[in-house]
Design a protein around this motif. Structure first.
Motif, PDB file in Angstrom:
ATOM      1  N   ASP A 165       0.820  -1.224   0.000  1.00  0.00           N
ATOM      2  CA  ASP A 165       0.000   0.000   0.000  1.00  0.00           C
ATOM      3  C   ASP A 165       0.852   1.272   0.000  1.00  0.00           C
ATOM      4  O   ASP A 165       0.457   2.287   0.574  1.00  0.00           O
ATOM      5  CB  ASP A 165      -0.969   0.022   1.196  1.00  0.00           C
ATOM      6  CG  ASP A 165      -2.016  -1.090   1.090  1.00  0.00           C
ATOM      7  OD1 ASP A 165      -2.448  -1.402  -0.017  1.00  0.00           O
ATOM      8  OD2 ASP A 165      -2.371  -1.640   2.167  1.00  0.00           O
ATOM      9  N   ILE A 166       2.017   1.205  -0.638  1.00  0.00           N
ATOM     10  CA  ILE A 166       2.871   2.386  -0.801  1.00  0.00           C
ATOM     11  C   ILE A 166       2.455   3.111  -2.068  1.00  0.00           C
ATOM     12  O   ILE A 166       2.563   2.568  -3.163  1.00  0.00           O
ATOM     13  CB  ILE A 166       4.369   2.008  -0.879  1.00  0.00           C
ATOM     14  CG1 ILE A 166       4.785   1.196   0.341  1.00  0.00           C
ATOM     15  CG2 ILE A 166       5.232   3.248  -1.055  1.00  0.00           C
ATOM     16  CD1 ILE A 166       4.653   1.926   1.641  1.00  0.00           C
ATOM     17  N   ALA A 167       1.970   4.332  -1.934  1.00  0.00           N
ATOM     18  CA  ALA A 167       1.442   5.063  -3.087  1.00  0.00           C
ATOM     19  C   ALA A 167       2.458   6.032  -3.667  1.00  0.00           C
ATOM     20  O   ALA A 167       2.338   6.447  -4.818  1.00  0.00           O
ATOM     21  CB  ALA A 167       0.185   5.831  -2.689  1.00  0.00           C
ATOM     22  N   THR A 168       3.453   6.447  -2.894  1.00  0.00           N
ATOM     23  CA  THR A 168       4.391   7.478  -3.332  1.00  0.00           C
ATOM     24  C   THR A 168       5.829   7.073  -3.042  1.00  0.00           C
ATOM     25  O   THR A 168       6.129   6.641  -1.936  1.00  0.00           O
ATOM     26  CB  THR A 168       4.097   8.818  -2.652  1.00  0.00           C
ATOM     27  OG1 THR A 168       2.741   9.177  -2.870  1.00  0.00           O
ATOM     28  CG2 THR A 168       4.993   9.927  -3.206  1.00  0.00           C
ATOM     29  N   VAL A 169       6.676   7.198  -4.044  1.00  0.00           N
ATOM     30  CA  VAL A 169       8.098   6.961  -3.870  1.00  0.00           C
ATOM     31  C   VAL A 169       8.839   8.164  -4.453  1.00  0.00           C
ATOM     32  O   VAL A 169       8.493   8.655  -5.521  1.00  0.00           O
ATOM     33  CB  VAL A 169       8.563   5.672  -4.583  1.00  0.00           C
ATOM     34  CG1 VAL A 169      10.071   5.539  -4.547  1.00  0.00           C
ATOM     35  CG2 VAL A 169       7.909   4.462  -3.940  1.00  0.00           C
ATOM     36  N   ILE A 170       9.843   8.643  -3.727  1.00  0.00           N
ATOM     37  CA  ILE A 170      10.668   9.741  -4.243  1.00  0.00           C
ATOM     38  C   ILE A 170      11.600   9.171  -5.307  1.00  0.00           C
ATOM     39  O   ILE A 170      12.336   8.217  -5.036  1.00  0.00           O
ATOM     40  CB  ILE A 170      11.489  10.383  -3.109  1.00  0.00           C
ATOM     41  CG1 ILE A 170      10.556  10.928  -2.030  1.00  0.00           C
ATOM     42  CG2 ILE A 170      12.369  11.500  -3.655  1.00  0.00           C
ATOM     43  CD1 ILE A 170      11.292  11.303  -0.750  1.00  0.00           C
ATOM     44  N   LYS A 171      11.543   9.720  -6.485  1.00  0.00           N
ATOM     45  CA  LYS A 171      12.376   9.204  -7.580  1.00  0.00           C
ATOM     46  C   LYS A 171      13.608  10.074  -7.743  1.00  0.00           C
ATOM     47  O   LYS A 171      13.536  11.252  -8.106  1.00  0.00           O
ATOM     48  CB  LYS A 171      11.593   9.176  -8.890  1.00  0.00           C
ATOM     49  CG  LYS A 171      12.341   8.506 -10.028  1.00  0.00           C
ATOM     50  CD  LYS A 171      11.512   8.438 -11.285  1.00  0.00           C
ATOM     51  CE  LYS A 171      12.251   7.743 -12.411  1.00  0.00           C
ATOM     52  NZ  LYS A 171      11.457   7.695 -13.657  1.00  0.00           N
ATOM     53  N   ALA A 172      14.761   9.487  -7.485  1.00  0.00           N
ATOM     54  CA  ALA A 172      16.027  10.198  -7.651  1.00  0.00           C
ATOM     55  C   ALA A 172      16.569   9.965  -9.042  1.00  0.00           C
ATOM     56  O   ALA A 172      16.267   8.953  -9.677  1.00  0.00           O
ATOM     57  CB  ALA A 172      17.042   9.716  -6.602  1.00  0.00           C
ATOM     58  N   LYS A 173      17.392  10.898  -9.518  1.00  0.00           N
ATOM     59  CA  LYS A 173      18.042  10.712 -10.800  1.00  0.00           C
ATOM     60  C   LYS A 173      19.087   9.634 -10.695  1.00  0.00           C
ATOM     61  O   LYS A 173      19.869   9.606  -9.759  1.00  0.00           O
ATOM     62  CB  LYS A 173      18.688  12.028 -11.271  1.00  0.00           C
ATOM     63  CG  LYS A 173      17.668  13.081 -11.685  1.00  0.00           C
ATOM     64  CD  LYS A 173      18.368  14.308 -12.227  1.00  0.00           C
ATOM     65  CE  LYS A 173      17.355  15.369 -12.689  1.00  0.00           C
ATOM     66  NZ  LYS A 173      18.010  16.576 -13.187  1.00  0.00           N
ATOM     67  N   ALA A 174      19.106   8.725 -11.671  1.00  0.00           N
ATOM     68  CA  ALA A 174      20.081   7.622 -11.644  1.00  0.00           C
ATOM     69  C   ALA A 174      21.468   8.146 -11.925  1.00  0.00           C
ATOM     70  O   ALA A 174      21.643   9.158 -12.578  1.00  0.00           O
ATOM     71  CB  ALA A 174      19.694   6.595 -12.674  1.00  0.00           C
TER      72      ALA A 174
END
Length: 296
Positions: A287-296
């Motif tokens: 139930d995780i709706a949001t993940v912080i997306k970092a630049k690879a």
């Protein structure tokens, strides 16, 4: 039925200027390491310890800083960037990650000779061990001064701190004390301090670590790196890199469970969501709706 991949909303971890963000964007994490890399010409120690540079380098940095002394230039610029970012959040928390990057990543900057050389930087002076080290103390003080100035504005008291590389409970207590010495007392004027969980120990012992902090931000990729003992720069080992590994997922589960039990927030960061369908499905199941997306 909802596609699990579409249930994860990603926000950028890299922040440079508020003008480069759309109004609808939010800043998942404000990284001081990224700001120093993108905004400043010199090694951060060069601003803090200018008199220790060669005469030629002193002339260069003084000329680059205009009318301000290098230390004041560093603090003023960082304060202004922090204020822009904090206001952009429209009252939502701006979580500011203090420096945790390996010393080797700054070797190309003027002033790098002021930072002690390390045989194995990935496991060297990072996070709290760096802040507590005498060689780094003045640079740490400049970062704290900028944060303190930014938080003076009523619109910027949404600034919160995120502490990378907290190896032990002793270091957890140490960073709270070090911040207090710099006038950034946890709880004062609503200041919240979170742990950036990058190490297996942080996840395994999350319940106790969270007693020292107001929340947790888990860097899934770095956690995978240390869980599987991999050097991400070693090409012969890249095939082993897998944040979907069951050991990594077990640690994530432990961290999420501990945060829920403590009633404290637990954010997640990943650079490889698009290439990790198993991880996305797993997050959906949790139930995780949001993940912080970092630049690879």
């Amino acid at each position: 039925m909802t596609n699990p991949a579409q249930s994860v909303i990603a926000t950028s971890v890299v922040f440079t200027q508020a003008s480069q963000l759309d109004q609808s964007d939010t800043i998942g994490l404000f990284s001081l390491d990224d700001i120093v890399k993108q905004h400043y010409l010199f090694h951060p120690y060069a601003y803090a310890l200018t008199s220790s540079l060669t005469q030629e380098d002193q002339v260069s940095i003084v000329a680059a800083c205009g009318d301000l002394p290098p230390a004041e230039y560093y603090v003023t610029e960082l304060t202004n960037i922090l204020v822009q970012a904090a206001k952009h959040q429209n009252g939502q928390p701006l979580r500011v990650a203090l420096s945790g990057v390996e010393s080797s990543s700054r070797l190309n900057r003027v002033g790098c000779e002021l930072e002690p050389a390390e045989t194995n930087p990935a496991m060297g002076l990072r996070g709290v061990s760096r802040y507590a080290n005498n060689a780094h103390r003045k640079s740490f003080a400049l970062d704290c001064e900028a944060i303190k100035r930014a938080r003076l504005g009523k619109e910027c008291q949404n600034i919160e701190l995120v502490i990378p590389f907290v190896r032990t409970f002793s270091e957890a207590a140490t960073i709270i004390d070090l911040l207090a010495e710099q006038g950034l007392c946890r709880g004062a004027q609503g200041l919240k301090v979170h742990i950036l969980a990058e190490l297996p120990a942080n996840a395994l012992l999350a319940e106790t670590f969270l007693q020292y902090f107001d929340g947790m931000v888990v860097d899934i990729d770095v956690l995978a790196q240390f869980t599987l003992a991999l050097d991400p720069e070693h090409e012969a080992l890249t095939y082993l890199y897998d944040e979907q590994n069951e050991a990594v997922l077990t640690l994530l589960r432990q961290a999420l469970k501990a945060a829920k039990k403590a009633g404290k927030p637990c954010e997640l960061i990943s650079r490889h969501l698009d290439d990790s369908p198993k991880l996305v499905r797993w997050l959906h199941e949790q139930d995780i709706a949001t993940v912080i997306k970092a630049k690879a």
